[in-house]
Design a protein around this motif. Structure first.
Motif, PDB file in Angstrom:
ATOM      1  N   PRO A  10       0.886  -1.583   0.001  1.00  0.00           N
ATOM      2  CA  PRO A  10      -0.136  -0.097   0.521  1.00  0.00           C
ATOM      3  C   PRO A  10       1.108   0.877   0.040  1.00  0.00           C
ATOM      4  CG  PRO A  10      -0.360  -0.850   2.134  1.00  0.00           C
ATOM      5  CD  PRO A  10       0.799  -1.662   1.499  1.00  0.00           C
ATOM      6  N   VAL A  13       4.309   2.481   2.720  1.00  0.00           N
ATOM      7  CA  VAL A  13       5.488   1.395   2.633  1.00  0.00           C
ATOM      8  C   VAL A  13       5.693   0.716   1.135  1.00  0.00           C
ATOM      9  CG1 VAL A  13       5.187  -1.980   3.162  1.00  0.00           C
ATOM     10  CG2 VAL A  13       3.560   0.063   3.862  1.00  0.00           C
ATOM     11  N   ALA A  28       8.064   1.131   6.479  1.00  0.00           N
ATOM     12  CA  ALA A  28       6.022   1.433   6.748  1.00  0.00           C
ATOM     13  C   ALA A  28       5.956   2.211   7.397  1.00  0.00           C
ATOM     14  CB  ALA A  28       5.679   0.290   6.672  1.00  0.00           C
ATOM     15  N   ARG A  82       0.806  -7.968   6.404  1.00  0.00           N
ATOM     16  CA  ARG A  82      -0.770  -8.210   6.480  1.00  0.00           C
ATOM     17  C   ARG A  82      -1.341  -7.430   7.295  1.00  0.00           C
ATOM     18  NH1 ARG A  82      -5.906 -11.512   5.172  1.00  0.00           N
ATOM     19  NH2 ARG A  82      -6.983  -9.246   4.246  1.00  0.00           N
ATOM     20  N   ASN A  83      -1.645  -8.584   8.392  1.00  0.00           N
ATOM     21  CA  ASN A  83      -1.804  -8.434   9.828  1.00  0.00           C
ATOM     22  C   ASN A  83      -1.181  -6.800  10.248  1.00  0.00           C
ATOM     23  OD1 ASN A  83      -3.096 -10.158  10.069  1.00  0.00           O
ATOM     24  ND2 ASN A  83      -1.839 -11.887  11.318  1.00  0.00           N
ATOM     25  N   ARG A  84       0.265  -6.444  10.299  1.00  0.00           N
ATOM     26  CA  ARG A  84       0.554  -5.134  10.424  1.00  0.00           C
ATOM     27  C   ARG A  84       0.069  -3.841  10.043  1.00  0.00           C
ATOM     28  NH1 ARG A  84       6.779  -6.561  11.867  1.00  0.00           N
ATOM     29  NH2 ARG A  84       6.290  -4.780  12.559  1.00  0.00           N
ATOM     30  N   ARG A  85      -0.980  -4.064   8.350  1.00  0.00           N
ATOM     31  CA  ARG A  85      -1.385  -3.453   7.275  1.00  0.00           C
ATOM     32  C   ARG A  85      -0.207  -2.229   6.557  1.00  0.00           C
ATOM     33  NH1 ARG A  85      -5.835  -0.839   7.207  1.00  0.00           N
ATOM     34  NH2 ARG A  85      -5.299  -1.064   5.459  1.00  0.00           N
TER      35      ARG A  85
ATOM     36  N   GLN B  59      14.051   6.201   9.270  1.00  0.00           N
ATOM     37  CA  GLN B  59      13.233   7.208   9.226  1.00  0.00           C
ATOM     38  C   GLN B  59      13.147   8.768  10.261  1.00  0.00           C
ATOM     39  OE1 GLN B  59       9.770   5.528  10.153  1.00  0.00           O
ATOM     40  NE2 GLN B  59       9.821   3.497   8.732  1.00  0.00           N
ATOM     41  N   TYR B  86      12.212   8.443   4.653  1.00  0.00           N
ATOM     42  CA  TYR B  86      11.011   7.471   5.672  1.00  0.00           C
ATOM     43  C   TYR B  86      10.973   8.660   6.299  1.00  0.00           C
ATOM     44  CZ  TYR B  86       6.511   5.319   5.495  1.00  0.00           C
ATOM     45  OH  TYR B  86       5.619   5.423   5.872  1.00  0.00           O
ATOM     46  N   ARG B 178      -4.806   3.348   9.401  1.00  0.00           N
ATOM     47  CA  ARG B 178      -4.231   1.884   9.502  1.00  0.00           C
ATOM     48  C   ARG B 178      -3.972   1.563  11.080  1.00  0.00           C
ATOM     49  NH1 ARG B 178      -0.134   2.245   4.726  1.00  0.00           N
ATOM     50  NH2 ARG B 178      -1.737   3.157   3.038  1.00  0.00           N
ATOM     51  N   LYS B 220      -7.864  -7.094  14.637  1.00  0.00           N
ATOM     52  CA  LYS B 220      -6.621  -8.069  13.211  1.00  0.00           C
ATOM     53  C   LYS B 220      -6.504  -7.520  12.575  1.00  0.00           C
ATOM     54  CE  LYS B 220      -3.788 -11.448  13.221  1.00  0.00           C
ATOM     55  NZ  LYS B 220      -3.438 -13.601  13.793  1.00  0.00           N
ATOM     56  N   GLY B 221      -5.946  -7.565  11.348  1.00  0.00           N
ATOM     57  CA  GLY B 221      -5.787  -7.018  10.219  1.00  0.00           C
ATOM     58  C   GLY B 221      -6.400  -5.522   9.307  1.00  0.00           C
ATOM     59  N   VAL B 224      -4.008  -1.690  13.444  1.00  0.00           N
ATOM     60  CA  VAL B 224      -2.915  -2.118  14.080  1.00  0.00           C
ATOM     61  C   VAL B 224      -3.231  -1.294  15.407  1.00  0.00           C
ATOM     62  CG1 VAL B 224      -0.764  -1.967  14.370  1.00  0.00           C
ATOM     63  CG2 VAL B 224      -1.392  -3.002  12.107  1.00  0.00           C
TER      64      VAL B 224
END
Lengths: 91, 367
Positions: A10, A13, A28, A82-85, B59, B86, B178, B220-221, B224
């Motif tokens: 996405p 990222v 990310a 994916r679980n961490r987006r 970062q 970033y 997100r 979940k997903g 976060v």
């Protein structure tokens, strides 16, 4: 993860080559994930166009490895992202 | 000293300015705020971003004060991306127009972290000390969503607004965030002055932990959730900045380089400035960065503790503020002789009926 799912990074990222540490990193939001060779190989195939099935088939061919093994490892790795987006799945 | 060479830092927090339209009573800025004429200029920040990238920083967090109060924000974001960093903007949203957000998008801004003082105008505007701030923020959140910036909502919680946590989680979903940071106020800087008004009760802290655990499963997903629990009610301290001088550094508006944002509260440390030294020298060689690296500086009960490389004795600033010694074990730790006093004080603060807020403000230094 299904063979038909299309993984994509996405917005926000991205893969980055860290010249200081001489390693690939997934950047990310507020995280930097250091990638090993396998992680980098899998993510390099993620282009937002090809399906998970196509990606694992390509990796199996490239590394001359059983596709079931590649699929299992890749699904674990991509599922965690994916679980961490850090990864989207389209179908 | 035969200590191994430290790893390069991963993250840098650039406090571009201490100016801010809000005056939150838990602001992490120091009590003595920098004036505008003391701030680093654009060229110096650009050089510092370049030095940071060459040092290994990945970062960059642009923070403040309110970073949008800097007129050169778009230019700074473009320079940071040019350096290969970033780039994350930590903002209250005040000072961001639709046009400015579009310019930040074009400059390559990677991510926005939007702070939340409360889930309605009544709460948020009182805590931020800025009438109309909440409405403005909601408008900015909508623009952020329209442009498509990745978004983290940062809900800062304390006794007054902890009951709003479930609504904050809903708002994160509605905004398309997100990620949400559920951050219980940490008592440094201005927050230390407001412990009687802001200290959560033990029950509130427990409820928040339960709400977060439940939401993590349910969402979940999808969302976060990063959670910073109420420090004073814990049994073990937090590892400061991932360990002093191990992964991050902080630059003040005037250019002083700190291992953490509160480090200037430790009076015997001297901090170098980017005006006179390179970031590389400061990170690897300066006395302040080496002061609490590793475990050699520790005293008991840390020295013989099996957790010493997990939490590194906790927060040095808190050890100084609450135990009177920056080398002591963080009093949050159950092994600290000060722990029982800290917990008793936390109960007293939490039960206080004094709800007076001391807002952050620019205090003129005595001449």
């Amino acid at each position: 993860m299904e063979a038909a799912d299309i993984p994509a990074l996405p917005r926000g990222v991205r893969l980055h080559y860290d010249k200081i540490r001489q390693a690939w990193v997934l950047l990310a939001p507020e995280r930097a994930v250091m990638l090993d060779q396998i992680g980098h190989a899998v993510l390099s195939e993620v282009d937002g166009a090809r399906s998970f099935g196509q990606i694992t088939a390509a990796l199996a061919k490239k590394y001359n490895a059983p596709v079931e093994q590649i699929a299992e490892d890749s699904a674990g790795f991509l599922g965690a992202l994916r679980n961490r987006r850090f990864l989207d799945l389209r179908s | 000293m035969t200590a191994p060479r430290p790893q390069p830092p991963i993250a840098m927090l650039a406090e571009l300015t201490h100016r801010c339209p809000l005056s939150c009573p838990y602001c992490s800025n120091p009590l003595e705020l920098a004036r505008q004429d003391q701030e680093l200029d654009t060229d110096t920040w650009v050089r510092v971003f370049d030095e940071a990238a060459k040092l290994g920083v990945l970062q960059l967090h642009l923070s403040g004060g309110e970073p949008a109060s800097r007129r050169d924000l778009v230019e700074l974001v473009a320079a940071a991306r040019q350096a290969g960093l970033y780039t994350n903007l930590i903002t209250s949203g005040i000072g961001l127009t639709q046009k400015r957000l579009q310019a930040l998008d074009e400059a390559g801004l990677d991510h926005i972290q939007l702070s939340l003082q409360g889930t309605n105008a009544e709460m948020a505007d009182e805590i931020g000390g800025y009438r109309g701030g909440f409405a403005r923020k909601m408008q900015v959140a909508q623009w952020i969503g329209e442009i498509g910036f990745p978004l983290t909502l940062n809900a800062v919680l304390h006794r007054r607004n902890l009951h709003q946590l479930p609504r904050a989680l809903e708002m994160a979903l509605e905004m398309g965030a997100r990620r949400i940071e559920v951050a219980t106020v940490q008592f440094h800087g201005w927050a230390l002055k407001n412990r009687a008004a802001l200290m959560p009760s033990r029950e509130q802290a427990r409820d928040a932990t339960r709400t977060v655990a439940e939401a993590r499963l349910r969402l979940k997903g999808q969302l976060v959730i990063d959670y910073v629990p109420a420090d004073y009610h814990e049994d073990y301290p937090k590892r400061c900045m991932g360990g002093w001088g191990t992964s991050g550094l902080n630059i003040t508006p005037e250019g002083r380089v700190l291992p953490c944002h509160a480090a200037e509260s430790i009076p015997h440390l001297e901090f170098e400035t980017v005006r006179r030294a390179s970031l590389d020298d400061i990170w690897y060689e300066s006395a302040a960065f080496n002061a609490y690296r590793g475990t050699d500086w520790m005293a008991e009960p840390c020295v013989s503790c099996e957790r010493k490389t997990i939490d590194f004795g906790g927060c040095r600033c808190q050890a100084l503020a609450l135990a009177g010694d920056a080398n002591a074990t963080d009093p949050v730790c159950i092994k600290s002789p000060h722990h029982k006093f800290l917990q008793a004080a936390a109960e007293d603060f939490a039960a206080s009926t004094d709800d007076t807020l001391t807002y952050r403000q620019l205090v003129k230094a005595p001449v």
